[in-house]
Design a protein around this motif. Sequence first.
Motif, PDB file in Angstrom:
ATOM      1  N   ILE A 172       0.832  -1.202   0.000  1.00 11.15           N
ATOM      2  CA  ILE A 172       0.000   0.000   0.000  1.00 11.15           C
ATOM      3  C   ILE A 172       0.867   1.253   0.000  1.00 11.15           C
ATOM      4  CG2 ILE A 172      -0.199   0.141   2.520  1.00 11.15           C
ATOM      5  CD1 ILE A 172      -3.174   0.972   2.030  1.00 11.15           C
ATOM      6  N   SER A 173       0.420   2.273  -0.711  1.00 13.51           N
ATOM      7  CA  SER A 173       1.168   3.535  -0.763  1.00 13.51           C
ATOM      8  C   SER A 173       0.984   4.319   0.533  1.00 13.51           C
ATOM      9  CB  SER A 173       0.677   4.386  -1.938  1.00 13.51           C
ATOM     10  OG  SER A 173      -0.628   4.883  -1.692  1.00 13.51           O
ATOM     11  N   LEU A 199      -2.461   4.730   2.828  1.00 19.47           N
ATOM     12  CA  LEU A 199      -2.440   4.394   4.246  1.00 19.47           C
ATOM     13  C   LEU A 199      -2.881   5.581   5.093  1.00 19.47           C
ATOM     14  CD1 LEU A 199      -1.796   2.264   6.361  1.00 19.47           C
ATOM     15  CD2 LEU A 199       0.559   3.070   6.373  1.00 19.47           C
ATOM     16  N   SER A 200      -2.416   6.778   4.718  1.00 18.09           N
ATOM     17  CA  SER A 200      -2.817   7.986   5.443  1.00 18.09           C
ATOM     18  C   SER A 200      -4.311   8.228   5.306  1.00 18.09           C
ATOM     19  CB  SER A 200      -2.033   9.193   4.901  1.00 18.09           C
ATOM     20  OG  SER A 200      -2.453  10.387   5.527  1.00 18.09           O
ATOM     21  N   ASP A 201      -4.853   7.980   4.113  1.00 26.02           N
ATOM     22  CA  ASP A 201      -6.287   8.149   3.895  1.00 26.02           C
ATOM     23  C   ASP A 201      -7.078   7.221   4.812  1.00 26.02           C
ATOM     24  OD1 ASP A 201      -8.469   9.137   1.679  1.00 26.02           O
ATOM     25  OD2 ASP A 201      -8.884   7.089   2.318  1.00 26.02           O
ATOM     26  N   LEU A 202      -6.645   5.977   4.920  1.00 27.73           N
ATOM     27  CA  LEU A 202      -7.342   5.012   5.761  1.00 27.73           C
ATOM     28  C   LEU A 202      -7.272   5.406   7.235  1.00 27.73           C
ATOM     29  CD1 LEU A 202      -6.162   1.654   4.128  1.00 27.73           C
ATOM     30  CD2 LEU A 202      -8.384   2.767   3.864  1.00 27.73           C
ATOM     31  N   GLN A 203      -6.161   6.012   7.642  1.00 28.60           N
ATOM     32  CA  GLN A 203      -5.988   6.388   9.044  1.00 28.60           C
ATOM     33  C   GLN A 203      -6.885   7.546   9.463  1.00 28.60           C
ATOM     34  OE1 GLN A 203      -1.492   6.502   8.677  1.00 28.60           O
ATOM     35  NE2 GLN A 203      -1.676   5.788  10.783  1.00 28.60           N
ATOM     36  N   HIS A 204      -7.390   8.298   8.504  1.00 30.11           N
ATOM     37  CA  HIS A 204      -8.148   9.498   8.844  1.00 30.11           C
ATOM     38  C   HIS A 204      -9.646   9.367   8.567  1.00 30.11           C
ATOM     39  CE1 HIS A 204      -4.031  11.116   8.667  1.00 30.11           C
ATOM     40  NE2 HIS A 204      -4.467  11.994   9.540  1.00 30.11           N
ATOM     41  N   ARG A 205     -10.117   8.176   8.349  1.00 37.46           N
ATOM     42  CA  ARG A 205     -11.555   7.969   8.142  1.00 37.46           C
ATOM     43  C   ARG A 205     -12.255   7.667   9.461  1.00 37.46           C
ATOM     44  NH1 ARG A 205     -12.848   5.368   2.275  1.00 37.46           N
ATOM     45  NH2 ARG A 205     -11.178   6.398   1.119  1.00 37.46           N
ATOM     46  N   TRP A 233      -9.933  -2.076  -2.705  1.00 32.08           N
ATOM     47  CA  TRP A 233      -8.808  -1.352  -3.299  1.00 32.08           C
ATOM     48  C   TRP A 233      -7.774  -2.327  -3.837  1.00 32.08           C
ATOM     49  CZ3 TRP A 233      -7.298   3.254   0.415  1.00 32.08           C
ATOM     50  CH2 TRP A 233      -8.402   4.105   0.532  1.00 32.08           C
ATOM     51  N   TYR A 234      -7.554  -3.409  -3.097  1.00 30.75           N
ATOM     52  CA  TYR A 234      -6.566  -4.411  -3.497  1.00 30.75           C
ATOM     53  C   TYR A 234      -6.944  -5.014  -4.844  1.00 30.75           C
ATOM     54  CZ  TYR A 234      -3.559  -8.570  -3.087  1.00 30.75           C
ATOM     55  OH  TYR A 234      -2.620  -9.545  -3.305  1.00 30.75           O
ATOM     56  N   VAL A 235      -8.199  -5.391  -4.979  1.00 33.23           N
ATOM     57  CA  VAL A 235      -8.651  -6.083  -6.188  1.00 33.23           C
ATOM     58  C   VAL A 235      -8.589  -5.185  -7.415  1.00 33.23           C
ATOM     59  CG1 VAL A 235     -10.650  -7.150  -7.297  1.00 33.23           C
ATOM     60  CG2 VAL A 235     -10.077  -7.745  -4.943  1.00 33.23           C
ATOM     61  N   GLN A 263       1.220  -3.201  -8.585  1.00 31.09           N
ATOM     62  CA  GLN A 263       1.593  -3.759  -7.296  1.00 31.09           C
ATOM     63  C   GLN A 263       1.261  -2.822  -6.134  1.00 31.09           C
ATOM     64  OE1 GLN A 263       1.850  -6.897  -8.427  1.00 31.09           O
ATOM     65  NE2 GLN A 263       3.367  -7.162  -6.833  1.00 31.09           N
ATOM     66  N   CYS A 264       1.182  -1.528  -6.427  1.00 25.31           N
ATOM     67  CA  CYS A 264       0.951  -0.535  -5.374  1.00 25.31           C
ATOM     68  C   CYS A 264      -0.545  -0.257  -5.223  1.00 25.31           C
ATOM     69  CB  CYS A 264       1.712   0.754  -5.691  1.00 25.31           C
ATOM     70  SG  CYS A 264       1.599   1.979  -4.374  1.00 25.31           S
ATOM     71  N   ILE A 265      -1.059  -0.403  -4.001  1.00 25.40           N
ATOM     72  CA  ILE A 265      -2.467  -0.147  -3.716  1.00 25.40           C
ATOM     73  C   ILE A 265      -2.637   1.341  -3.433  1.00 25.40           C
ATOM     74  CG2 ILE A 265      -4.412  -0.711  -2.214  1.00 25.40           C
ATOM     75  CD1 ILE A 265      -2.870  -3.304  -1.506  1.00 25.40           C
ATOM     76  N   GLU A 266      -3.456   1.995  -4.239  1.00 24.93           N
ATOM     77  CA  GLU A 266      -3.694   3.429  -4.078  1.00 24.93           C
ATOM     78  C   GLU A 266      -5.130   3.670  -3.600  1.00 24.93           C
ATOM     79  OE1 GLU A 266      -1.450   5.565  -4.219  1.00 24.93           O
ATOM     80  OE2 GLU A 266       0.154   4.811  -5.489  1.00 24.93           O
TER      81      GLU A 266
END
Length: 483
Positions: free
Chosen positions: A351-352, A356-362, A378-380, A385-388
Amino acid sequence: MRNQVAFRSRIDQHMFEVILERSSDNIVITDGQGYILSASANFYRIYGIPFQEVIGRRVDELEKADVLKPSVTLEVIAQRREVQVMQTTTAGLHVMAMGFPVFDEEGELARVVSFSRDLTDFNLLQQEFEALQKSRAQELASETEENTPHLVYRSKVLSEVVRLIRRISASDLSVLFLGESGVGKTELARFAHEQSQRRDGPFIDINCAAIPESIFESEIFGYEAGAFSGADRKGKEGVLEAARGGTLFLDEVGELPAQLQTKLLKVLQDGEYRKLGSTKTYKADFRLMCATNRDLMKMVDDGQFRLDLYFRINGFPVYVPALRERRSDIVVLVHSFINELNQQYNDTKYISDAALSDLQHREWLGNVRELKNTLERWYVIAPGQCIEVADTSERRRYSATTSSGAVTDAKSAITDEQSNGMLPELTHMPGEGLKTLLEHYEKRIIEDALSQCKSSYELAEKLKISQPSVIRRLQKYGLTTRV
């Protein structure tokens, strides 16, 4: 005056030479026909030929010799505009070349200036960065406060919960896990079982909201052969019998029907029970753990839950905080989920930092369950290779499972203004029943109100329903407030 002009000319020439000599990019300057007038000293490093040997030669010669292929200068001459191309040199270097046209006062092409940059080192750095990201992801995935199977955490508040569970592991005291839906109550109950003296026995997990009331009693107590019409000829083992020697975990215990509350209370008081259609008494031998996201004391006050049963199941209450109250757990949870997904899909994605920062602030109204579902989506859909971060509007297209009372609350949600032609038009799709249509209708109403409200409290006020009802419906339809 003439001396000043000559001096400035010498200065400009000197500056030009310094630029050619010191530039990290390779610079090539040609006339309008493609003859090379000047080139940087690092021409040799990128293209393998001393720059002195290319002065005065046409770039098409070098292209035919596979030195400049494709030639960005020839593309600029042909298109008379700025051009960018990728080149692979005979030395195996990956080069990005950019060409810029220079026109004279009459609009004729006078010069072509090109810049070439070796991206080989950059690509290697990027690969190293990706490797470091993946390595860090693996470290974080395994980074927990203690070795706790089924649990991934870092926060002090959840560490305290785990410590309390360990302290009561030696007893058969009943445990009641309290907290919002999706916080991980089942995982903590399983951990408590594995820490207990009954760890070698079964862990029986029953969702009280998932079993129809008509068959609840037979599922809990089991039945003898021929106990009722349609019963299995061999009879059936109930969950009380299946939990013998282990732990019985009743999830969403607040959904227990009133009649079953009385019978469960009797089992807990007497330590024995009977199967349906049987006169034989069986000894109850299990440790009881329960979980709920409801206010059981309020249910007691409202006559919906027995007070004596409440005290029986609430031997040791454990409050599990919402994910937004322990945001430090999000990082390790994310990397743990990615490791699981990589194993599931046989991949090596990571994950980028931005994602990761976006997920931390929800806000995560659906807590760990919503986080996991979002991350898997998001993974699918990640192309590489990088999850955005995926389009946030995608979240509103995904709905959770249905719950009781949806139709009633949908009706109460319609305000006078909406009744006057403000409601969204719905199109009936083949195969959809009334319940599905009403759920679509309710979701559209909530989505419309969400655009005007910042919090769940404002939304509750606008829709004329309780704030807990709003929370349940936001979770049901995968929606979130703006704060």
